[in-house]
Write an enzyme that holds these catalytic residues in place. Structure first.
Site, PDB file in Angstrom:
ATOM      1  N   LYS A   8      64.730  27.905 114.093  1.00 35.57           N
ATOM      2  CA  LYS A   8      64.199  27.566 115.588  1.00 35.57           C
ATOM      3  C   LYS A   8      63.040  28.414 115.895  1.00 35.57           C
ATOM      4  O   LYS A   8      62.000  28.075 116.653  1.00 35.57           O
ATOM      5  CB  LYS A   8      65.399  28.108 116.379  1.00 35.57           C
ATOM      6  CG  LYS A   8      66.716  27.078 116.163  1.00 35.57           C
ATOM      7  CD  LYS A   8      67.799  27.829 117.357  1.00 35.57           C
ATOM      8  CE  LYS A   8      67.939  29.117 116.819  1.00 35.57           C
ATOM      9  NZ  LYS A   8      68.870  29.495 115.589  1.00 35.57           N
ATOM     10  N   ARG A  83      73.504  28.218 124.431  1.00 35.06           N
ATOM     11  CA  ARG A  83      74.295  28.375 123.024  1.00 35.06           C
ATOM     12  C   ARG A  83      75.763  28.067 123.383  1.00 35.06           C
ATOM     13  O   ARG A  83      76.517  28.267 122.735  1.00 35.06           O
ATOM     14  CB  ARG A  83      73.959  29.675 122.702  1.00 35.06           C
ATOM     15  CG  ARG A  83      73.173  29.969 121.404  1.00 35.06           C
ATOM     16  CD  ARG A  83      73.261  31.414 121.004  1.00 35.06           C
ATOM     17  NE  ARG A  83      72.914  31.665 119.524  1.00 35.06           N
ATOM     18  CZ  ARG A  83      71.694  31.917 119.189  1.00 35.06           C
ATOM     19  NH1 ARG A  83      70.660  31.917 120.108  1.00 35.06           N
ATOM     20  NH2 ARG A  83      71.571  32.312 117.923  1.00 35.06           N
ATOM     21  N   ARG A 122      65.423  36.749 105.439  1.00 33.70           N
ATOM     22  CA  ARG A 122      64.439  36.754 106.612  1.00 33.70           C
ATOM     23  C   ARG A 122      63.976  38.288 106.769  1.00 33.70           C
ATOM     24  O   ARG A 122      64.546  39.127 106.514  1.00 33.70           O
ATOM     25  CB  ARG A 122      65.319  36.321 107.746  1.00 33.70           C
ATOM     26  CG  ARG A 122      64.289  36.539 109.025  1.00 33.70           C
ATOM     27  CD  ARG A 122      64.814  35.863 110.032  1.00 33.70           C
ATOM     28  NE  ARG A 122      66.234  35.780 110.455  1.00 33.70           N
ATOM     29  CZ  ARG A 122      66.827  34.918 111.557  1.00 33.70           C
ATOM     30  NH1 ARG A 122      66.045  34.016 111.806  1.00 33.70           N
ATOM     31  NH2 ARG A 122      68.162  35.113 111.631  1.00 33.70           N
ATOM     32  N   ARG A 155      66.721  42.204 110.027  1.00 29.90           N
ATOM     33  CA  ARG A 155      67.695  42.407 111.123  1.00 29.90           C
ATOM     34  C   ARG A 155      68.879  42.956 110.700  1.00 29.90           C
ATOM     35  O   ARG A 155      69.519  42.491 109.746  1.00 29.90           O
ATOM     36  CB  ARG A 155      67.624  41.045 111.762  1.00 29.90           C
ATOM     37  CG  ARG A 155      66.376  40.872 112.680  1.00 29.90           C
ATOM     38  CD  ARG A 155      66.639  39.282 113.221  1.00 29.90           C
ATOM     39  NE  ARG A 155      67.751  38.950 113.743  1.00 29.90           N
ATOM     40  CZ  ARG A 155      68.032  37.571 114.103  1.00 29.90           C
ATOM     41  NH1 ARG A 155      67.068  36.803 114.334  1.00 29.90           N
ATOM     42  NH2 ARG A 155      69.241  37.309 114.451  1.00 29.90           N
ATOM     43  N   ARG A 166      78.431  35.214 112.400  1.00 30.03           N
ATOM     44  CA  ARG A 166      77.581  34.229 113.439  1.00 30.03           C
ATOM     45  C   ARG A 166      77.800  32.994 113.219  1.00 30.03           C
ATOM     46  O   ARG A 166      77.698  32.103 114.146  1.00 30.03           O
ATOM     47  CB  ARG A 166      75.975  34.681 113.229  1.00 30.03           C
ATOM     48  CG  ARG A 166      75.833  36.014 113.894  1.00 30.03           C
ATOM     49  CD  ARG A 166      74.523  36.743 113.295  1.00 30.03           C
ATOM     50  NE  ARG A 166      73.438  35.788 113.556  1.00 30.03           N
ATOM     51  CZ  ARG A 166      72.348  35.922 112.828  1.00 30.03           C
ATOM     52  NH1 ARG A 166      72.263  36.794 111.800  1.00 30.03           N
ATOM     53  NH2 ARG A 166      71.424  35.352 113.136  1.00 30.03           N
TER      54      ARG A 166
HETATM   55  P1  ADP Z   1      66.284  30.772 113.418  1.00 32.65           P
HETATM   56  O1  ADP Z   1      65.427  31.024 114.468  1.00 32.65           O
HETATM   57  O2  ADP Z   1      66.730  29.366 113.771  1.00 32.65           O
HETATM   58  O3  ADP Z   1      67.404  31.676 113.360  1.00 32.65           O
HETATM   59  P2  ADP Z   1      63.846  31.105 111.769  1.00 32.65           P
HETATM   60  O4  ADP Z   1      62.861  30.143 111.967  1.00 32.65           O
HETATM   61  O5  ADP Z   1      64.146  32.737 111.864  1.00 32.65           O
HETATM   62  O6  ADP Z   1      65.436  30.846 111.912  1.00 32.65           O
HETATM   63  O7  ADP Z   1      64.224  30.996 110.183  1.00 32.65           O
HETATM   64  C1  ADP Z   1      65.168  31.871 109.206  1.00 32.65           C
HETATM   65  C2  ADP Z   1      64.505  32.179 107.997  1.00 32.65           C
HETATM   66  O8  ADP Z   1      64.259  30.953 107.038  1.00 32.65           O
HETATM   67  C3  ADP Z   1      62.991  32.905 107.982  1.00 32.65           C
HETATM   68  O9  ADP Z   1      63.019  33.834 107.143  1.00 32.65           O
HETATM   69  C4  ADP Z   1      62.228  31.535 107.719  1.00 32.65           C
HETATM   70  O10 ADP Z   1      60.799  32.216 107.162  1.00 32.65           O
HETATM   71  C5  ADP Z   1      63.018  30.834 106.714  1.00 32.65           C
HETATM   72  N1  ADP Z   1      62.831  29.419 107.044  1.00 32.65           N
HETATM   73  C6  ADP Z   1      62.432  28.654 108.185  1.00 32.65           C
HETATM   74  N2  ADP Z   1      62.342  27.376 108.166  1.00 32.65           N
HETATM   75  C7  ADP Z   1      62.473  27.126 106.551  1.00 32.65           C
HETATM   76  C8  ADP Z   1      62.369  25.976 105.933  1.00 32.65           C
HETATM   77  N3  ADP Z   1      62.160  24.755 106.341  1.00 32.65           N
HETATM   78  N4  ADP Z   1      62.395  26.311 104.583  1.00 32.65           N
HETATM   79  C9  ADP Z   1      62.786  27.317 103.956  1.00 32.65           C
HETATM   80  N5  ADP Z   1      62.819  28.496 104.887  1.00 32.65           N
HETATM   81  C10 ADP Z   1      62.724  28.367 106.047  1.00 32.65           C
HETATM   82  P1  ADP Z   2      69.387  33.145 115.076  1.00 31.65           P
HETATM   83  O1  ADP Z   2      67.756  32.768 115.519  1.00 31.65           O
HETATM   84  O2  ADP Z   2      69.329  33.876 113.947  1.00 31.65           O
HETATM   85  O3  ADP Z   2      69.955  32.022 115.687  1.00 31.65           O
HETATM   86  P2  ADP Z   2      68.822  35.038 117.725  1.00 31.65           P
HETATM   87  O4  ADP Z   2      67.644  35.718 117.548  1.00 31.65           O
HETATM   88  O5  ADP Z   2      68.683  33.626 118.448  1.00 31.65           O
HETATM   89  O6  ADP Z   2      69.349  34.273 116.181  1.00 31.65           O
HETATM   90  O7  ADP Z   2      69.893  35.628 118.182  1.00 31.65           O
HETATM   91  C1  ADP Z   2      70.524  36.834 117.905  1.00 31.65           C
HETATM   92  C2  ADP Z   2      71.690  37.213 118.698  1.00 31.65           C
HETATM   93  O8  ADP Z   2      71.228  37.497 119.962  1.00 31.65           O
HETATM   94  C3  ADP Z   2      72.929  36.355 118.695  1.00 31.65           C
HETATM   95  O9  ADP Z   2      73.836  36.611 117.510  1.00 31.65           O
HETATM   96  C4  ADP Z   2      73.510  36.799 119.952  1.00 31.65           C
HETATM   97  O10 ADP Z   2      74.274  38.003 120.013  1.00 31.65           O
HETATM   98  C5  ADP Z   2      72.396  37.055 121.040  1.00 31.65           C
HETATM   99  N1  ADP Z   2      71.692  35.771 121.732  1.00 31.65           N
HETATM  100  C6  ADP Z   2      70.613  35.174 121.428  1.00 31.65           C
HETATM  101  N2  ADP Z   2      70.665  34.133 122.257  1.00 31.65           N
HETATM  102  C7  ADP Z   2      71.744  34.032 122.781  1.00 31.65           C
HETATM  103  C8  ADP Z   2      72.426  33.149 123.824  1.00 31.65           C
HETATM  104  N3  ADP Z   2      71.784  31.989 124.425  1.00 31.65           N
HETATM  105  N4  ADP Z   2      73.613  33.530 124.309  1.00 31.65           N
HETATM  106  C9  ADP Z   2      74.517  34.538 123.791  1.00 31.65           C
HETATM  107  N5  ADP Z   2      73.728  35.525 123.024  1.00 31.65           N
HETATM  108  C10 ADP Z   2      72.636  35.217 122.655  1.00 31.65           C
END
Ligand code: ADP
Ligand code: ADP
Ligand code: ZN
Length: 211
Positions: A8, A83, A122, A155, A166
């Site tokens: 995302k 979410r 990550r 993180r 999660r």
């Molecule tokens: P989210 O915001 O959904 O948690 P991130 O964008 O932070 O996910 O991506 C999670 C991890 O995976 C990061 O370390 C990122 O560099 C890597 N990543 C993101 N997209 C891809 C992909 N298409 N293929 C491989 N690794 C990816």
């Molecule tokens: P990821 O990209 O790996 O899914 P985020 O950075 O979006 O993780 O979220 C990290 C943490 O922040 C979540 O596990 C939750 O505790 C909190 N969080 C983020 N967005 C929301 C949301 N929309 N509602 C509730 N908690 C959230």
């Protein structure tokens, strides 16, 4: 939308450049508040450390405030919000008040095995927040941000144990939300298990077709 590690943030980072819009990431906002140890940060941290969701009232409050800011008038992408179904219902009310309509709801689908690989590898820049991956998006110099030279960190909630928690929170609380959008013409499902470029091109193409 998409589970933890789906891509995302990675895709949002590129989409805001392409469209000249703002990124509204609730996770980033909470992490910034935790770093500053503000009252919001102290509250959010209790949940984030356990891999749980921050309560809806708190989360909806910060999004409402953020969407009212001037820069959102040129457009925005919500990353990691809503979410829960309750957050989606609140979002609809907020958007109605602000006379804003959504152009699309993108759901990035990735298998659990790949999600674990992605989250546990990550790396984030302490200074500018850019995201990297030890194997899939390594920096030129290990541990140092390509963009700003900042120090990289993992993180706390990307440790294996919290990632598993999660993923189960996602299955229980966020997955049901997909049905909320699935039957609307906004819903765009993307296969996120391809390289970042292929995923990006697919999202841009599909968004272009949705009005
Ligand atoms: P989210 O915001 O959904 O948690 P991130 O964008 O932070 O996910 O991506 C999670 C991890 O995976 C990061 O370390 C990122 O560099 C890597 N990543 C993101 N997209 C891809 C992909 N298409 N293929 C491989 N690794 C990816
Ligand atoms: P990821 O990209 O790996 O899914 P985020 O950075 O979006 O993780 O979220 C990290 C943490 O922040 C979540 O596990 C939750 O505790 C909190 N969080 C983020 N967005 C929301 C949301 N929309 N509602 C509730 N908690 C959230
Ligand atoms: Zn940086």
């Amino acid at each position: 939308m998409g589970p933890p590690g789906a891509g995302k943030g990675t895709q949002a980072e590129r989409l805001i450049e392409t469209y000249g819009i703002s990124q509204i990431s609730t996770g980033d906002m909470f992490r910034a508040a935790v770093k500053e140890q503000t009252p919001l940060g102290l509250e959010a941290q209790k949940y984030m450390d356990n891999g749980q969701l921050v309560p809806d009232a708190v989360t909806v409050g910060i999004v409402k405030e953020r969407l009212a800011k001037e820069d959102c008038k040129k457009g925005f992408i919500l990353d990691g919000f809503p979410r829960t179904t309750s957050q989606a219902v609140s979002l609809d009310a907020i958007l109605r008040d602000l006379h804003i309509t959504l152009n699309g709801v993108v759901n990035i689908v990735v298998s659990d095995d790949a999600l674990i690989e992605r989250t546990t590898g990550r790396q984030i820049c302490r200074t500018c927040g850019a995201t990297y991956h030890l194997s899939f998006k390594p920096t030129k110099k290990q541990g140092v941000c390509d963009k700003c030279g900042g120090e990289l960190y993992q993180r706390d909630d990307d440790k294996m144990e919290t990632v598993k928690k999660r993923l189960s929170v996602y299955a229980a609380q966020t997955k049901p939300l997909i049905d909320y959008y699935k039957n609307s013409n906004l819903y765009i499902e993307i296969n996120g298990e391809r390289d970042m470029e292929a995923v990006f091109n697919d999202i841009v193409e599909r968004l272009g077709k949705s009005k």
